[in-house]
Design a protein around this motif. Sequence first.
Motif, PDB file in Angstrom:
ATOM      1  N   PHE A  74     -13.522  -7.475   3.228  1.00 16.79           N
ATOM      2  CA  PHE A  74     -12.638  -6.434   2.727  1.00 16.79           C
ATOM      3  C   PHE A  74     -11.224  -6.986   2.520  1.00 16.79           C
ATOM      4  O   PHE A  74     -10.594  -6.771   1.489  1.00 16.79           O
ATOM      5  CB  PHE A  74     -12.649  -5.316   3.777  1.00 16.79           C
ATOM      6  N   LEU A  75     -10.729  -7.735   3.521  1.00 18.24           N
ATOM      7  CA  LEU A  75      -9.373  -8.296   3.424  1.00 18.24           C
ATOM      8  C   LEU A  75      -9.310  -9.361   2.333  1.00 18.24           C
ATOM      9  O   LEU A  75      -8.303  -9.464   1.617  1.00 18.24           O
ATOM     10  CB  LEU A  75      -8.946  -8.864   4.779  1.00 18.24           C
ATOM     11  N   LYS A  76     -10.382 -10.115   2.162  1.00 16.98           N
ATOM     12  CA  LYS A  76     -10.406 -11.095   1.066  1.00 16.98           C
ATOM     13  C   LYS A  76     -10.327 -10.381  -0.286  1.00 16.98           C
ATOM     14  O   LYS A  76      -9.634 -10.823  -1.194  1.00 16.98           O
ATOM     15  CB  LYS A  76     -11.663 -11.957   1.144  1.00 16.98           C
ATOM     16  N   ASP A  77     -11.030  -9.261  -0.398  1.00 16.33           N
ATOM     17  CA  ASP A  77     -10.969  -8.458  -1.637  1.00 16.33           C
ATOM     18  C   ASP A  77      -9.551  -8.009  -1.936  1.00 16.33           C
ATOM     19  O   ASP A  77      -9.178  -7.814  -3.092  1.00 16.33           O
ATOM     20  CB  ASP A  77     -11.833  -7.195  -1.497  1.00 16.33           C
ATOM     21  N   LYS A  78      -8.770  -7.803  -0.883  1.00 16.90           N
ATOM     22  CA  LYS A  78      -7.366  -7.368  -1.057  1.00 16.90           C
ATOM     23  C   LYS A  78      -6.440  -8.559  -1.274  1.00 16.90           C
ATOM     24  O   LYS A  78      -5.221  -8.398  -1.306  1.00 16.90           O
ATOM     25  CB  LYS A  78      -6.884  -6.598   0.182  1.00 16.90           C
ATOM     26  N   GLY A  79      -7.007  -9.763  -1.331  1.00 22.68           N
ATOM     27  CA  GLY A  79      -6.203 -10.944  -1.646  1.00 22.68           C
ATOM     28  C   GLY A  79      -5.795 -11.775  -0.439  1.00 22.68           C
ATOM     29  O   GLY A  79      -5.093 -12.777  -0.592  1.00 22.68           O
ATOM     30  N   CYS A 102      -9.017   2.918   5.768  1.00 24.59           N
ATOM     31  CA  CYS A 102      -8.279   1.684   5.498  1.00 24.59           C
ATOM     32  C   CYS A 102      -6.841   2.006   5.150  1.00 24.59           C
ATOM     33  O   CYS A 102      -6.582   2.845   4.283  1.00 24.59           O
ATOM     34  CB  CYS A 102      -8.911   0.939   4.332  1.00 24.59           C
ATOM     35  N   LYS A 103      -5.911   1.408   5.824  1.00 27.12           N
ATOM     36  CA  LYS A 103      -4.492   1.525   5.484  1.00 27.12           C
ATOM     37  C   LYS A 103      -3.844   0.182   5.814  1.00 27.12           C
ATOM     38  O   LYS A 103      -3.802  -0.229   6.987  1.00 27.12           O
ATOM     39  CB  LYS A 103      -3.863   2.656   6.306  1.00 27.12           C
ATOM     40  N   LEU A 104      -3.403  -0.500   4.770  1.00 30.63           N
ATOM     41  CA  LEU A 104      -2.879  -1.853   4.951  1.00 30.63           C
ATOM     42  C   LEU A 104      -1.447  -1.944   4.445  1.00 30.63           C
ATOM     43  O   LEU A 104      -1.077  -1.210   3.517  1.00 30.63           O
ATOM     44  CB  LEU A 104      -3.746  -2.848   4.163  1.00 30.63           C
ATOM     45  N   PRO A 105      -0.638  -2.850   5.011  1.00 30.65           N
ATOM     46  CA  PRO A 105       0.702  -3.074   4.458  1.00 30.65           C
ATOM     47  C   PRO A 105       0.584  -3.484   2.990  1.00 30.65           C
ATOM     48  O   PRO A 105      -0.362  -4.193   2.625  1.00 30.65           O
ATOM     49  CB  PRO A 105       1.253  -4.236   5.293  1.00 30.65           C
ATOM     50  N   SER A 106       1.557  -3.079   2.142  1.00 31.95           N
ATOM     51  CA  SER A 106       1.423  -3.329   0.702  1.00 31.95           C
ATOM     52  C   SER A 106       1.439  -4.833   0.393  1.00 31.95           C
ATOM     53  O   SER A 106       0.856  -5.268  -0.591  1.00 31.95           O
ATOM     54  CB  SER A 106       2.534  -2.617  -0.058  1.00 31.95           C
ATOM     55  N   ASP A 107       2.099  -5.623   1.249  1.00 33.46           N
ATOM     56  CA  ASP A 107       2.170  -7.073   0.985  1.00 33.46           C
ATOM     57  C   ASP A 107       1.147  -7.852   1.827  1.00 33.46           C
ATOM     58  O   ASP A 107       1.368  -9.015   2.149  1.00 33.46           O
ATOM     59  CB  ASP A 107       3.590  -7.582   1.268  1.00 33.46           C
ATOM     60  N   ILE A 108       0.030  -7.206   2.143  1.00 26.62           N
ATOM     61  CA  ILE A 108      -0.949  -7.826   3.050  1.00 26.62           C
ATOM     62  C   ILE A 108      -1.409  -9.203   2.545  1.00 26.62           C
ATOM     63  O   ILE A 108      -1.634 -10.119   3.326  1.00 26.62           O
ATOM     64  CB  ILE A 108      -2.179  -6.889   3.262  1.00 26.62           C
ATOM     65  N   ALA A 109      -1.534  -9.358   1.214  1.00 25.23           N
ATOM     66  CA  ALA A 109      -2.051 -10.614   0.658  1.00 25.23           C
ATOM     67  C   ALA A 109      -1.089 -11.774   0.907  1.00 25.23           C
ATOM     68  O   ALA A 109      -1.493 -12.936   0.858  1.00 25.23           O
ATOM     69  CB  ALA A 109      -2.316 -10.451  -0.831  1.00 25.23           C
ATOM     70  N   GLN A 110       0.180 -11.471   1.156  1.00 22.87           N
ATOM     71  CA  GLN A 110       1.162 -12.541   1.392  1.00 22.87           C
ATOM     72  C   GLN A 110       1.264 -12.916   2.877  1.00 22.87           C
ATOM     73  O   GLN A 110       2.059 -13.776   3.255  1.00 22.87           O
ATOM     74  CB  GLN A 110       2.560 -12.107   0.916  1.00 22.87           C
TER      75      GLN A 110
END
Length: 209
Positions: free
Chosen positions: A146-151, A116-124
Amino acid sequence: MANVTVFDHPVIKHKLTLLRDKNTGSKQFRDLVSEISMLMAYEVTRDLKTAEIEVETPLTKTTGYELSGKKLGIVPILRAGLGMVDGILNILPAARVGHVGLYRDPETLKPVEYYCKLPSDIAQRDILVLDPMLATGGSAVAAIDFLKDKGCVHMKLVNIIAAPEGVDVVKKAHPEVPIYVAGLDEKLNEDGYILPGLGDAGDRLFGTK
Ligand code: PRP
Ligand code: URA
Protein backbone atom coordinates in the motif's frame (compact mmCIF):
# COMPACT_ATOMS: atom_id res chain seq x y z
CA MET A 1 19.12 -13.92 8.57
CA ALA A 2 19.89 -11.26 5.99
CA ASN A 3 18.12 -7.95 6.50
CA VAL A 4 16.59 -9.13 9.81
CA THR A 5 17.78 -7.69 13.13
CA VAL A 6 16.78 -9.61 16.25
CA PHE A 7 17.50 -7.66 19.41
CA ASP A 8 19.73 -9.33 21.93
CA HIS A 9 19.57 -6.87 24.80
CA PRO A 10 19.02 -7.76 28.45
CA VAL A 11 16.51 -4.99 29.11
CA ILE A 12 14.47 -5.80 26.01
CA LYS A 13 14.51 -9.53 26.87
CA HIS A 14 13.32 -8.75 30.40
CA LYS A 15 10.48 -6.54 29.21
CA LEU A 16 9.50 -8.98 26.46
CA THR A 17 9.13 -11.73 29.06
CA LEU A 18 6.78 -9.55 31.12
CA LEU A 19 4.83 -8.79 27.94
CA ARG A 20 4.36 -12.48 27.18
CA ASP A 21 3.09 -13.24 30.69
CA LYS A 22 -0.67 -13.91 30.56
CA ASN A 23 -1.04 -12.28 33.99
CA THR A 24 0.21 -8.90 32.73
CA GLY A 25 -2.76 -6.53 32.58
CA SER A 26 -3.57 -3.94 29.91
CA LYS A 27 -1.99 -0.95 31.65
CA GLN A 28 1.35 -2.70 32.15
CA PHE A 29 1.09 -4.28 28.68
CA ARG A 30 0.69 -0.84 27.08
CA ASP A 31 3.62 0.55 29.08
CA LEU A 32 5.83 -2.38 28.08
CA VAL A 33 4.95 -2.13 24.37
CA SER A 34 5.80 1.55 24.51
CA GLU A 35 9.08 1.02 26.39
CA ILE A 36 10.24 -1.80 24.09
CA SER A 37 9.38 0.33 21.04
CA MET A 38 11.43 3.20 22.43
CA LEU A 39 14.42 0.92 23.05
CA MET A 40 14.09 -0.53 19.54
CA ALA A 41 13.95 2.96 18.01
CA TYR A 42 17.49 3.56 19.24
CA GLU A 43 18.85 0.73 17.06
CA VAL A 44 16.41 1.16 14.17
CA THR A 45 17.67 4.74 13.70
CA ARG A 46 21.38 3.88 13.87
CA ASP A 47 21.91 4.59 10.15
CA LEU A 48 20.27 8.03 10.13
CA LYS A 49 22.46 10.67 8.57
CA THR A 50 23.84 13.58 10.59
CA ALA A 51 25.30 16.92 9.56
CA GLU A 52 27.81 18.96 11.51
CA ILE A 53 26.55 22.19 13.04
CA GLU A 54 28.16 24.74 15.30
CA VAL A 55 26.83 24.92 18.83
CA GLU A 56 27.73 27.38 21.54
CA THR A 57 28.03 25.95 25.02
CA PRO A 58 28.12 28.30 28.04
CA LEU A 59 31.94 28.10 27.72
CA THR A 60 32.85 27.96 24.04
CA LYS A 61 31.83 27.13 20.51
CA THR A 62 32.11 23.54 19.30
CA THR A 63 30.96 21.24 16.54
CA GLY A 64 27.73 19.34 17.16
CA TYR A 65 25.46 17.21 15.01
CA GLU A 66 21.90 17.34 13.84
CA LEU A 67 19.85 14.72 12.08
CA SER A 68 19.87 15.37 8.35
CA GLY A 69 18.68 13.45 5.34
CA LYS A 70 15.09 12.60 4.61
CA LYS A 71 12.30 13.38 7.02
CA LEU A 72 10.76 10.49 8.88
CA GLY A 73 7.30 9.04 8.94
CA ILE A 74 5.91 6.31 11.15
CA VAL A 75 2.99 4.19 10.07
CA PRO A 76 1.32 2.02 12.70
CA ILE A 77 -0.89 -0.77 11.40
CA LEU A 78 -4.18 -0.38 13.31
CA ARG A 79 -5.02 -1.33 15.88
CA ALA A 80 -2.12 -2.92 17.66
CA GLY A 81 0.52 -0.77 15.94
CA LEU A 82 -0.90 2.21 17.83
CA GLY A 83 0.68 0.84 20.99
CA MET A 84 4.14 1.45 19.53
CA VAL A 85 3.62 5.06 18.42
CA ASP A 86 4.34 6.95 21.65
CA GLY A 87 7.55 5.04 22.35
CA ILE A 88 8.91 5.84 18.88
CA LEU A 89 7.75 9.46 19.01
CA ASN A 90 9.59 9.90 22.31
CA ILE A 91 12.80 9.32 20.36
CA LEU A 92 11.71 10.88 17.05
CA PRO A 93 9.35 13.71 18.01
CA ALA A 94 9.41 15.34 14.56
CA ALA A 95 8.21 12.22 12.72
CA ARG A 96 4.80 12.48 11.08
CA VAL A 97 2.33 9.69 11.75
CA GLY A 98 0.23 7.96 9.10
CA HIS A 99 -2.35 5.31 9.91
CA VAL A 100 -3.23 2.20 7.94
CA GLY A 101 -6.14 0.14 9.24
CA LEU A 102 -5.97 -3.58 8.51
CA TYR A 103 -7.55 -6.48 10.29
CA ARG A 104 -6.93 -10.12 9.75
CA ASP A 105 -10.02 -12.01 8.65
CA PRO A 106 -10.32 -14.76 11.28
CA GLU A 107 -11.35 -17.38 8.67
CA THR A 108 -8.99 -16.66 5.79
CA LEU A 109 -6.25 -14.92 7.86
CA LYS A 110 -6.03 -12.46 4.91
CA PRO A 111 -5.69 -8.74 5.72
CA VAL A 112 -8.71 -6.50 5.10
CA GLU A 113 -8.11 -2.75 4.74
CA TYR A 114 -10.56 -0.41 6.47
CA TYR A 115 -8.76 2.90 7.04
CA CYS A 116 -5.95 5.01 5.67
CA LYS A 117 -4.75 8.51 6.51
CA LEU A 118 -1.22 9.44 5.54
CA PRO A 119 0.84 12.65 5.61
CA SER A 120 0.59 14.36 2.19
CA ASP A 121 4.38 14.17 1.69
CA ILE A 122 4.60 10.50 2.71
CA ALA A 123 6.49 9.56 -0.50
CA GLN A 124 9.33 11.93 0.46
CA ARG A 125 9.80 10.39 3.91
CA ASP A 126 11.70 7.41 5.26
CA ILE A 127 9.07 5.21 6.87
CA LEU A 128 8.96 2.95 9.90
CA VAL A 129 6.03 0.54 9.63
CA LEU A 130 4.95 -0.50 13.13
CA ASP A 131 3.10 -3.61 14.22
CA PRO A 132 3.81 -5.57 17.41
CA MET A 133 3.03 -8.89 15.71
CA LEU A 134 4.33 -10.37 12.45
CA ALA A 135 2.46 -13.68 12.16
CA THR A 136 1.61 -14.93 8.63
CA GLY A 137 3.06 -11.69 7.25
CA GLY A 138 -0.14 -10.87 5.35
CA SER A 139 -0.78 -7.58 7.16
CA ALA A 140 2.80 -6.33 6.87
CA VAL A 141 3.04 -7.21 3.17
CA ALA A 142 -0.31 -5.50 2.48
CA ALA A 143 0.75 -2.35 4.38
CA ILE A 144 4.10 -2.15 2.56
CA ASP A 145 2.38 -2.80 -0.82
CA PHE A 146 0.00 0.00 0.00
CA LEU A 147 2.79 2.44 0.96
CA LYS A 148 4.71 1.56 -2.21
CA ASP A 149 1.57 2.39 -4.21
CA LYS A 150 1.65 5.81 -2.54
CA GLY A 151 5.23 6.30 -3.72
CA CYS A 152 7.15 5.35 -0.56
CA VAL A 153 10.58 3.92 -1.28
CA HIS A 154 12.52 3.57 1.95
CA MET A 155 10.73 1.56 4.61
CA LYS A 156 11.71 -0.45 7.66
CA LEU A 157 9.39 -2.89 9.39
CA VAL A 158 9.47 -2.85 13.21
CA ASN A 159 7.79 -5.73 15.09
CA ILE A 160 8.01 -6.77 18.70
CA ILE A 161 7.43 -10.49 18.05
CA ALA A 162 7.71 -12.28 14.71
CA ALA A 163 7.14 -15.83 13.54
CA PRO A 164 9.71 -17.24 11.08
CA GLU A 165 6.87 -17.86 8.60
CA GLY A 166 5.95 -14.16 8.57
CA VAL A 167 9.56 -13.05 8.24
CA ASP A 168 9.96 -15.31 5.19
CA VAL A 169 6.78 -13.98 3.58
CA VAL A 170 7.86 -10.34 4.02
CA LYS A 171 11.40 -11.06 2.82
CA LYS A 172 10.04 -12.73 -0.30
CA ALA A 173 7.57 -9.94 -1.11
CA HIS A 174 9.78 -7.01 -0.10
CA PRO A 175 13.40 -8.20 0.13
CA GLU A 176 14.77 -4.67 0.37
CA VAL A 177 12.78 -3.81 3.52
CA PRO A 178 14.84 -4.38 6.69
CA ILE A 179 12.94 -6.10 9.51
CA TYR A 180 13.62 -5.38 13.20
CA VAL A 181 12.18 -7.72 15.83
CA ALA A 182 12.58 -7.81 19.60
CA GLY A 183 11.91 -11.55 19.64
CA LEU A 184 11.89 -14.16 16.85
CA ASP A 185 9.58 -16.94 17.99
CA GLU A 186 9.23 -20.58 17.11
CA LYS A 187 6.26 -20.95 14.78
CA LEU A 188 2.58 -20.27 14.08
CA ASN A 189 -0.16 -22.47 15.46
CA GLU A 190 -3.02 -23.77 13.31
CA ASP A 191 -5.04 -20.58 13.99
CA GLY A 192 -2.23 -18.32 12.81
CA TYR A 193 -1.15 -17.28 16.31
CA ILE A 194 2.51 -16.98 17.17
CA LEU A 195 3.98 -19.58 19.55
CA PRO A 196 5.01 -18.92 22.24
CA GLY A 197 3.94 -15.35 21.38
CA LEU A 198 1.87 -13.19 23.68
CA GLY A 199 -1.67 -13.84 22.46
CA ASP A 200 -3.71 -11.19 20.67
CA ALA A 201 -1.75 -7.95 20.89
CA GLY A 202 -4.71 -5.68 20.07
CA ASP A 203 -6.96 -7.29 22.65
CA ARG A 204 -4.28 -7.16 25.33
CA LEU A 205 -3.45 -3.51 24.59
CA PHE A 206 -7.03 -2.32 24.60
CA GLY A 207 -8.71 -4.82 26.93
CA THR A 208 -11.19 -6.05 24.33
CA LYS A 209 -11.18 -9.72 25.19
C1 PRP B 1 -2.84 -8.55 14.38
C2 PRP B 1 -1.49 -7.85 14.49
C3 PRP B 1 -1.07 -7.74 13.06
C4 PRP B 1 -1.63 -8.97 12.45
C5 PRP B 1 -0.52 -9.94 12.27
O1 PRP B 1 -3.82 -7.66 14.03
O2 PRP B 1 -1.56 -6.64 15.16
O3 PRP B 1 -1.58 -6.57 12.42
O4 PRP B 1 -2.60 -9.51 13.35
O5 PRP B 1 -0.97 -11.07 11.62
P1 PRP B 1 -0.51 -11.45 10.15
O6 PRP B 1 0.98 -11.29 10.12
O7 PRP B 1 -0.95 -12.88 10.04
O8 PRP B 1 -1.19 -10.55 9.18
P2 PRP B 1 -5.38 -8.03 14.03
O9 PRP B 1 -5.81 -8.46 12.68
O10 PRP B 1 -5.66 -8.98 15.15
O11 PRP B 1 -6.05 -6.63 14.27
P3 PRP B 1 -5.97 -5.64 15.53
O12 PRP B 1 -4.58 -5.04 15.51
O13 PRP B 1 -7.04 -4.67 15.22
O14 PRP B 1 -6.24 -6.44 16.78
N1 URA C 1 -1.91 -11.31 15.85
C1 URA C 1 -1.71 -11.26 17.19
O1 URA C 1 -2.11 -10.28 17.84
N2 URA C 1 -1.10 -12.28 17.78
C2 URA C 1 -0.65 -13.34 17.11
O2 URA C 1 -0.06 -14.26 17.72
C3 URA C 1 -0.87 -13.39 15.71
C4 URA C 1 -1.49 -12.35 15.11
